[in-house]
Every structure is written in structure tokens, then in C-alpha cells.
Enzyme design. Structure first.
Site, PDB file in Angstrom:
ATOM      1  N   HIS A  75      31.330  40.452  36.468  1.00  9.70           N
ATOM      2  CA  HIS A  75      31.903  41.557  37.250  1.00  9.70           C
ATOM      3  C   HIS A  75      31.110  41.765  38.541  1.00  9.70           C
ATOM      4  CE1 HIS A  75      32.707  45.964  38.007  1.00  9.70           C
ATOM      5  NE2 HIS A  75      33.932  45.463  37.941  1.00  9.70           N
ATOM      6  N   ASP A 121      37.927  44.416  38.050  1.00 10.71           N
ATOM      7  CA  ASP A 121      37.766  45.481  37.060  1.00 10.71           C
ATOM      8  C   ASP A 121      38.572  45.209  35.797  1.00 10.71           C
ATOM      9  OD1 ASP A 121      36.093  46.732  38.844  1.00 10.71           O
ATOM     10  OD2 ASP A 121      37.456  48.381  39.303  1.00 10.71           O
TER      11      ASP A 121
END
Length: 147
Positions: A75, A121
Site C-alpha cells: 500500500h 486503498d
């Protein structure tokens, strides 16, 4: 003007001055938190991911301690790529998404920066939901374990 009004006005001004020292919270983290809850169906509070391993939370260094921590590193790297290739500010980018039966889904109308950040996300939230959570890796000493 009545003295009581002046006191109220003074109190409001002082409050606003104090609030100016509080750093604003990134808008995107609110959306990311909701995506995490969508993906894991509320089984684990979002705050459990805020100080986990070497990469979940602020910053990141060293080798991820487990699968969940690897999700956070991916991420972080995804946000870094969005910053470079799309000239994005991922923590401040607002996007449109929905919670579907497969977890978070980015709105098809999103393009460019919004799409990139939303996908970062959504992928991370789904990764969190699949990865085992090891309580021993929460709030670790990052100075010794994340070199």
C-alpha cells in the site's frame, strides 16, 4: 455591545487560535478506514492496523514482519507510485467507491489520481481482510525489529 457578548466573542477567537495548532487529518484516511471495515465486514477495528508491524501506520522501513505487514508495504509503495506517476497527494485525494459483495469497489467514473488512490486503498483493504492478524506484531519496537 453587551459585555457578555464580548466575552463569548473572545472565547471563540481564543478557541480558534488554539485549533490552528492542531494538524488537519488527511481526508483519505477516513475513506480508507471505511474500506477496511467493508473488506473485513467489521471483524476487526481499523485502529488495529494503525500501529502494526514495520509498515502499517506512519512511515515504514526494514522487512515486513508478516503477510499483513506486507499488505501495508504494498500500500505504501502504491501511494508512492501514485505520487510519482499521477502527481497525486494520496492522503488528501477524495474518491468515490461502494461496498459491494466482493468488498470495496472503486467507482468506474473515477480516473487519474482518484482512480489510482482508490485502487491502492481497495487492494490493501482486501489484502488486510485475507491476511492473518498476529497480536504480537502490534505496537512492536520498530527501532530494533524494522532495520
Amino acid at each position: 455591545m453587551y459585555p457578555a457578548h464580548l466575552l463569548v466573542l473572545l472565547a471563540v477567537c481564543v478557541s480558534l487560535l488554539g485549533a490552528s495548532d492542531i494538524p488537519p487529518q488527511p481526508l483519505n484516511l477516513y475513506q480508507f478506514s471505511n474500506m477496511i471495515q467493508c473488506a473485513n465486514r467489521g471483524r476487526r477495528p481499523t485502529k488495529h492496523y494503525m500501529d502494526y508491524g514495520c509498515y502499517c501506520g506512519k512511515g515504514g522501513s526494514g522487512t515486513p514482519v508478516d503477510e499483513l505487514d506486507r499488505c501495508c508495504k504494498v500500500h505504501d509503495d502504491c501511494y508512492g507510485e501514485a505520487e510519482k506517476s499521477q502527481n497525486c497527494a494520496p492522503y488528501w485525494t477524495w474518491y468515490t467507491w461502494k461496498c459491494g459483495s466482493d468488498g470495496p469497489q472503486c467507482d468506474d467514473s473515477e480516473t487519474g489520481c482518484q482512480r489510482s488512490v482508490c485502487e491502492c486503498d481497495a487492494i490493501a483493504a482486501k489484502c488486510f481482510a485475507k491476511a492473518p492478524y498476529n497480536d504480537a506484531n502490534w505496537d512492536i519496537d520498530t527501532e530494533t525489529r524494522c532495520q
